[in-house]
Motif scaffolding. Sequence first.
Motif, mmCIF file in Angstrom:
data_model
loop_
_atom_site.group_PDB
_atom_site.id
_atom_site.type_symbol
_atom_site.label_atom_id
_atom_site.label_comp_id
_atom_site.label_asym_id
_atom_site.label_seq_id
_atom_site.Cartn_x
_atom_site.Cartn_y
_atom_site.Cartn_z
ATOM 1 N N PRO A 11 0.798 -1.235 0.000
ATOM 2 C CA PRO A 11 0.000 0.000 0.000
ATOM 3 C C PRO A 11 0.827 1.280 0.000
ATOM 4 C CG PRO A 11 -0.891 -1.549 1.588
ATOM 5 C CD PRO A 11 0.412 -2.122 1.092
ATOM 6 N N ASP A 12 2.063 1.220 0.546
ATOM 7 C CA ASP A 12 2.894 2.425 0.587
ATOM 8 C C ASP A 12 3.595 2.710 -0.738
ATOM 9 O OD1 ASP A 12 4.912 0.512 0.464
ATOM 10 O OD2 ASP A 12 5.881 1.125 2.338
ATOM 11 N N GLY A 13 3.363 1.838 -1.743
ATOM 12 C CA GLY A 13 3.964 2.038 -3.048
ATOM 13 C C GLY A 13 5.183 1.168 -3.316
ATOM 14 N N GLN A 14 5.673 0.440 -2.288
ATOM 15 C CA GLN A 14 6.815 -0.446 -2.520
ATOM 16 C C GLN A 14 6.407 -1.554 -3.482
ATOM 17 O OE1 GLN A 14 9.169 -1.599 0.875
ATOM 18 N NE2 GLN A 14 9.618 -3.605 -0.013
ATOM 19 N N PHE A 15 7.340 -1.893 -4.371
ATOM 20 C CA PHE A 15 7.125 -2.926 -5.387
ATOM 21 C C PHE A 15 8.319 -3.864 -5.352
ATOM 22 C CE2 PHE A 15 8.399 -4.434 -9.552
ATOM 23 C CZ PHE A 15 7.244 -4.984 -10.076
ATOM 24 N N GLU A 16 8.061 -5.169 -5.402
ATOM 25 C CA GLU A 16 9.149 -6.147 -5.453
ATOM 26 C C GLU A 16 8.837 -7.191 -6.507
ATOM 27 O OE1 GLU A 16 10.117 -7.911 -1.694
ATOM 28 O OE2 GLU A 16 9.988 -5.996 -0.624
ATOM 29 N N ARG A 17 9.899 -7.626 -7.192
ATOM 30 C CA ARG A 17 9.783 -8.738 -8.138
ATOM 31 C C ARG A 17 10.864 -9.746 -7.774
ATOM 32 N NH1 ARG A 17 7.782 -9.497 -13.572
ATOM 33 N NH2 ARG A 17 8.856 -11.257 -14.508
ATOM 34 N N HIS A 18 10.447 -10.974 -7.463
ATOM 35 C CA HIS A 18 11.366 -12.041 -7.094
ATOM 36 C C HIS A 18 11.354 -13.073 -8.215
ATOM 37 C CE1 HIS A 18 10.899 -11.182 -2.497
ATOM 38 N NE2 HIS A 18 10.840 -10.083 -3.212
ATOM 39 N N CYS A 19 12.505 -13.304 -8.824
ATOM 40 C CA CYS A 19 12.608 -14.227 -9.955
ATOM 41 C C CYS A 19 13.092 -15.599 -9.488
ATOM 42 C CB CYS A 19 13.560 -13.654 -11.001
ATOM 43 S SG CYS A 19 12.977 -12.084 -11.682
ATOM 44 N N ASP B 28 15.507 -17.343 -10.501
ATOM 45 C CA ASP B 28 16.966 -17.482 -10.412
ATOM 46 C C ASP B 28 17.540 -16.862 -9.136
ATOM 47 O OD1 ASP B 28 16.839 -14.751 -10.879
ATOM 48 O OD2 ASP B 28 18.004 -14.812 -12.747
ATOM 49 N N GLY B 29 16.648 -16.353 -8.265
ATOM 50 C CA GLY B 29 17.080 -15.755 -7.007
ATOM 51 C C GLY B 29 17.270 -14.254 -7.078
ATOM 52 N N SER B 30 17.204 -13.681 -8.254
ATOM 53 C CA SER B 30 17.358 -12.232 -8.381
ATOM 54 C C SER B 30 16.080 -11.535 -7.910
ATOM 55 C CB SER B 30 17.693 -11.844 -9.820
ATOM 56 O OG SER B 30 16.630 -12.185 -10.684
ATOM 57 N N LYS B 31 16.268 -10.293 -7.453
ATOM 58 C CA LYS B 31 15.140 -9.500 -6.953
ATOM 59 C C LYS B 31 15.299 -8.060 -7.399
ATOM 60 C CE LYS B 31 14.657 -12.235 -2.750
ATOM 61 N NZ LYS B 31 14.707 -12.229 -1.286
ATOM 62 N N GLU B 32 14.171 -7.443 -7.647
ATOM 63 C CA GLU B 32 14.125 -6.009 -7.937
ATOM 64 C C GLU B 32 13.167 -5.407 -6.918
ATOM 65 O OE1 GLU B 32 12.111 -3.022 -11.242
ATOM 66 O OE2 GLU B 32 12.219 -5.172 -11.652
ATOM 67 N N ILE B 33 13.617 -4.363 -6.232
ATOM 68 C CA ILE B 33 12.789 -3.708 -5.224
ATOM 69 C C ILE B 33 12.794 -2.212 -5.497
ATOM 70 C CG2 ILE B 33 12.417 -3.315 -2.750
ATOM 71 C CD1 ILE B 33 14.200 -5.848 -2.299
ATOM 72 N N ARG B 34 11.603 -1.640 -5.570
ATOM 73 C CA ARG B 34 11.475 -0.183 -5.717
ATOM 74 C C ARG B 34 10.753 0.344 -4.489
ATOM 75 N NH1 ARG B 34 8.773 0.420 -11.405
ATOM 76 N NH2 ARG B 34 8.042 -1.630 -10.830
ATOM 77 N N PHE B 35 11.384 1.292 -3.839
ATOM 78 C CA PHE B 35 10.850 1.866 -2.608
ATOM 79 C C PHE B 35 10.100 3.162 -2.912
ATOM 80 C CE2 PHE B 35 14.551 -0.666 -1.455
ATOM 81 C CZ PHE B 35 14.042 -1.450 -0.428
ATOM 82 N N PRO B 36 9.159 3.521 -2.056
ATOM 83 C CA PRO B 36 8.365 4.741 -2.290
ATOM 84 C C PRO B 36 9.194 6.026 -2.352
ATOM 85 C CG PRO B 36 7.387 3.421 -0.542
ATOM 86 C CD PRO B 36 8.701 2.794 -0.883
ATOM 87 N N ASN B 37 10.368 6.052 -1.716
ATOM 88 C CA ASN B 37 11.194 7.261 -1.692
ATOM 89 C C ASN B 37 12.056 7.429 -2.940
ATOM 90 O OD1 ASN B 37 13.266 5.417 -1.414
ATOM 91 N ND2 ASN B 37 13.942 6.143 0.602
#
Length: 139
Positions: free
Chosen positions: A93-101, A103-112
């Motif tokens: 809800p705060d806008g954080q977004f995560e993608r977990h693949c 292969d173990g890789s991750k992408e995280i985008r924080f609201p700030n």
Amino acid sequence: AVADPASAEFTEDLREVRHADGRTERLFVDGRKEVEFANGLRKVMWADGRTTVMFQNGDHKEIHVDGVVVYHYAETGAVQTTLADGAEVYQFPDGQFERHCLDGSKEIRFPNGTSKQIFSDGSEEICFADGTVRRTPPA
């Protein structure tokens, strides 16, 4: 647009069957089937192949025909989507977004505005909102 099954009015049932184990099955003229279990869990199978499960705690899960599963957490408002390829996407809800693949890789985008990449080899790259970039080697 798809109506929210948790709040939809279920009317015009064609047939209702009550089972000895406490389950109630309802068939509707629009082709959907609803099963309500004795513990309060409800499962709706839609005519187009989708399935919705409504849990006692207010959570609900949507299972799409393409293999995508979307889970809505009532208490936190978070949404977890499992894509057909097995990747997991989380939205908060705060806008954080995560993608977990897988292969173990991750992408995280924080609201700030900060973003973080964790690569399959364990190395990381953090891009701060001010443009600063920090990289760490594999562990």
